[in-house]
Motif scaffolding. Structure first.
Motif, short mmCIF file in Angstrom:
data_model
loop_
_atom_site.label_atom_id
_atom_site.label_comp_id
_atom_site.label_asym_id
_atom_site.label_seq_id
_atom_site.Cartn_x
_atom_site.Cartn_y
_atom_site.Cartn_z
N PHE A 189 1.04 -0.87 0.06
CA PHE A 189 0.10 0.39 -0.31
C PHE A 189 1.26 1.16 -0.14
O PHE A 189 0.10 1.82 0.08
CB PHE A 189 -0.80 -0.38 0.87
CG PHE A 189 -2.25 -0.80 0.96
CD1 PHE A 189 -1.83 -1.69 0.20
CD2 PHE A 189 -2.70 -0.93 2.65
CE1 PHE A 189 -3.18 -2.89 0.06
CE2 PHE A 189 -3.86 -1.93 2.15
CZ PHE A 189 -4.18 -2.50 0.78
N HIS A 245 -2.51 5.19 10.22
CA HIS A 245 -2.61 4.41 9.14
C HIS A 245 -1.44 3.81 8.61
O HIS A 245 -0.57 4.10 8.03
CB HIS A 245 -2.54 5.50 7.65
CG HIS A 245 -3.80 6.68 7.33
ND1 HIS A 245 -5.31 6.34 7.47
CD2 HIS A 245 -3.69 8.40 8.36
CE1 HIS A 245 -5.84 7.57 7.89
NE2 HIS A 245 -4.92 8.12 8.00
N LYS A 269 1.90 2.00 7.33
CA LYS A 269 1.44 1.26 6.67
C LYS A 269 1.12 1.40 5.28
O LYS A 269 0.58 1.16 3.83
CB LYS A 269 2.40 -0.07 5.92
CG LYS A 269 3.20 -0.87 7.26
CD LYS A 269 4.57 -0.17 7.54
CE LYS A 269 5.29 -0.76 5.54
NZ LYS A 269 6.32 -0.32 5.38
N ASP A 270 0.04 2.83 5.67
CA ASP A 270 -0.42 3.36 5.20
C ASP A 270 -1.88 2.55 4.70
O ASP A 270 -3.13 2.77 3.87
CB ASP A 270 0.14 3.64 3.24
CG ASP A 270 1.24 4.59 3.30
OD1 ASP A 270 1.12 5.17 3.63
OD2 ASP A 270 2.78 4.00 3.51
N GLY A 271 -2.21 1.39 5.33
CA GLY A 271 -3.18 0.26 5.08
C GLY A 271 -4.31 1.09 6.58
O GLY A 271 -4.72 2.72 6.71
N ARG A 272 -5.06 0.13 6.88
CA ARG A 272 -6.46 0.32 7.97
C ARG A 272 -5.56 0.21 9.36
O ARG A 272 -4.96 -1.01 9.92
CB ARG A 272 -7.02 -1.46 7.61
CG ARG A 272 -8.30 -1.06 8.35
CD ARG A 272 -8.78 -2.17 7.94
NE ARG A 272 -8.99 -2.39 6.15
CZ ARG A 272 -10.15 -2.27 5.88
NH1 ARG A 272 -11.09 -1.53 5.66
NH2 ARG A 272 -10.00 -1.93 4.03
N PRO A 282 -8.07 2.77 4.81
CA PRO A 282 -6.73 2.37 3.64
C PRO A 282 -6.28 3.75 3.34
O PRO A 282 -7.40 4.40 2.65
CB PRO A 282 -6.26 1.29 3.16
CG PRO A 282 -8.18 0.50 3.94
CD PRO A 282 -8.64 1.71 4.27
N GLY A 305 -8.06 -3.75 -3.00
CA GLY A 305 -6.64 -4.11 -1.90
C GLY A 305 -7.37 -4.46 0.04
O GLY A 305 -6.30 -5.78 0.03
N THR A 316 -4.49 -6.91 3.85
CA THR A 316 -5.24 -6.51 4.11
C THR A 316 -3.94 -7.24 6.12
O THR A 316 -3.60 -6.37 6.40
CB THR A 316 -6.34 -6.19 5.61
OG1 THR A 316 -6.69 -6.14 4.44
CG2 THR A 316 -6.69 -5.71 6.78
N VAL A 375 -0.43 -6.44 4.94
CA VAL A 375 0.40 -4.98 4.85
C VAL A 375 0.05 -5.04 6.64
O VAL A 375 1.17 -3.96 7.37
CB VAL A 375 -0.71 -4.34 4.51
CG1 VAL A 375 -0.10 -2.60 4.54
CG2 VAL A 375 -0.39 -4.25 2.81
N ASN A 376 -1.35 -4.90 7.05
CA ASN A 376 -1.38 -4.89 8.88
C ASN A 376 -1.56 -5.59 9.65
O ASN A 376 -1.95 -5.21 11.00
CB ASN A 376 -2.58 -3.85 8.64
CG ASN A 376 -2.59 -2.37 7.78
OD1 ASN A 376 -3.56 -2.70 6.95
ND2 ASN A 376 -1.46 -1.76 8.01
#
Length: 473
Positions: free
Chosen positions: A51, A103, A105-108, A215, A415, A419, A422-423
């Motif tokens: 992300f 956010h 890693k620019d995620g959720r 995200p 995306g 999840t 990334v998160n």
């Protein structure tokens, strides 16, 4: 007390991992198009950095601006006065000291999972009902009436000498849901409370709404969709009698100084990325800007009012422009496994259940002279950016501009299958109550009640196919 940053993640800006989008037969042209969720801006990456990459179609000459914006998004802000004048002004009360903390890693984001777990990527909105004629007129500009003592958002940290406002507590009540074949799923109903209030009791009619960070991918592409294309899917009076209405939120645009179409936030409460970012700087970090020139300190918070500032404004317009460019160009990862029979079956079931009535599959962006990365892209965000009544189960009973207490903006699904990668979690919905995608589906009600019932009546293999499709996005 200031939240520790911990080990800051490194954003990769020039590394692309080719992944098996198609594992079997030669893909059709339609499959190739669907794989490119963000058009030619799509990146091919399935790592924990999936992300955090710039638009794949971005020329090298523009990647420096992306990196500068990333630095202001990722690095912490500090207490004023400081020698780091470009980054001082934190607080006086705040939720975090950097955008990347929420956010991740620019995620959720996620809700706190235990009493000792902080709520860094979950915040709580506060407001009271508008009662007087003056307050009702104010709703045109602010969308809500802030709680008189604590403002529009609870800040659970303060700089030295300024007490935090309070602490967020969430407990859960189990709710059992049964599929037609007898299999059961236990959902969890959140019960939100605020403890340790340092400035006195809240207004007796205070409305609370917990929100996790969304995200950051594909936001520039969502902003690029024309207003006409969004409104073409609106049906507020349900004239076609399909049970799905969908309406646009109209919010105050501070730059244009007039109402505008809402696109961003869980209730589509912000009209643009610039305003969304500036509002987050203000509410989450306590940083003022030309768009939001005042902190969230109220008249009852004397220490907050007297605290040092980092200038006026604390974040300059040029820095906001860099952050806007960064958030506009965080790329969407490509879809995966499009030739998998289970994924293909799940996609058909998604359409048959009428999930795609709100999670609109495809848009095309117009020509944008100053935004080549977002221009003329066929994209697959799986959202209509409209408000829908999601029923009593998901209601926060807190209006925001035209959104009522049961309405939420359709969140994009692109995306979503990455999840966990990334998160490191799979918490979904506005407050993170759903612990996986099936739980998220089973919380749907209101306009989505019929779709949920179709899922409840699916055979187990069909439910698995539906999840396989969602995880391919």
């Amino acid at each position: 007390m200031i939240k520790p940053m911990g080990k800051r993640p490194t954003t990769v800006v020039a590394c692309f991992l080719v992944l098996p989008v198609f594992a079997g037969n030669e893909p059709t042209e339609q499959q190739k198009t669907k794989a490119l969720s963000g058009g030619t801006a799509t990146v091919f990456n399935t790592t924990h950095n999936a992300f955090s990459l710039p638009s794949a179609n971005m020329p090298l000459s523009r990647k420096l601006d992306f990196s500068v914006g990333n630095s202001f998004f990722r690095n912490p802000w500090v207490i004023a006065p400081a020698t780091t004048t470009a980054r001082d002004g934190l607080g006086p009360v705040f939720n975090t000291n950097g955008c990347q903390n929420c956010h991740i890693k620019d995620g959720r984001g996620h809700p706190p999972e235990s009493p000792n777990d902080n709520a860094v990527s979950l915040l709580v909105r506060l407001s009271v009902p508008a009662k007087t004629a003056e307050e009702k007129q104010q709703l045109v500009y602010s969308g809500v009436i802030p709680e008189p003592t604590y403002g529009g958002q609870l800040q659970d940290f303060g700089v030295p000498g300024v007490p935090e406002e309070g602490k967020v507590n969430i407990e859960y009540t189990p709710i059992t849901v049964k599929f037609a074949d007898g299999e059961t799923v236990t959902l969890r109903q959140p019960n939100l409370t605020i403890t340790g209030l340092n400035y006195g009791a809240m207004h007796k009619d205070t409305l609370l709404s917990a929100r996790i960070a969304s995200p950051m991918i594909g936001l520039g592409l969502l902003e690029a969709i024309t207003e006409a294309d969004i409104l073409a899917n609106a049906d507020p009076d349900d004239r076609n009698n399909d049970g799905i209405s969908g309406k646009a939120n109209q919010v105050w645009d501070k730059t244009k100084e007039k109402p505008s179409l809402g696109r961003f936030g869980w209730k589509a409460g912000q009209p643009s990325l610039m305003q969304q970012n500036a509002a987050a700087f203000n509410g989450d970090i306590g940083i003022t800007s030309n768009l939001f020139p005042s902190t969230d300190c109220t008249a009852k918070q004397a220490a907050c009012q007297k605290a040092a500032t980092g200038g006026n404004p604390e974040v300059e317009d040029k820095i906001l422009k860099f952050v806007e460019f960064y958030s506009r160009n965080l790329a969407v990862p490509a879809r995966r496994n499009l030739d998998d029979p289970m994924v293909q079956k799940g996609e058909k079931l998604f359409e048959q259940a009428q999930c795609s009535s709100c999670h609109i599959t495809q848009f095309k962006t117009p020509t944008l002279k100053e935004q080549p990365e977002q221009s003329n892209q066929v994209i697959h965000p799986y959202t209509d950016l409209l408000l829908h009544d999601m029923g009593e189960g998901l209601a926060d009973n807190r209006p925001e501009f035209l959104a009522n207490g049961k309405e939420w903006r359709t969140p994009p699904l692109w995306g979503i299958g990455l999840t966990q990668q990334v998160n490191g979690h799979t918490f979904f919905l506005h407050d993170g109550r759903a612990r996986n995608l099936m739980e998220a589906i089973l919380w749907h009600g209101g306009e989505a009640e019929a779709a949920k019932q179709r899922v409840l009546n699916m055979a187990k293999q069909d439910r698995q196919a539906l999840l396989a499709f969602l995880n391919s996005l």
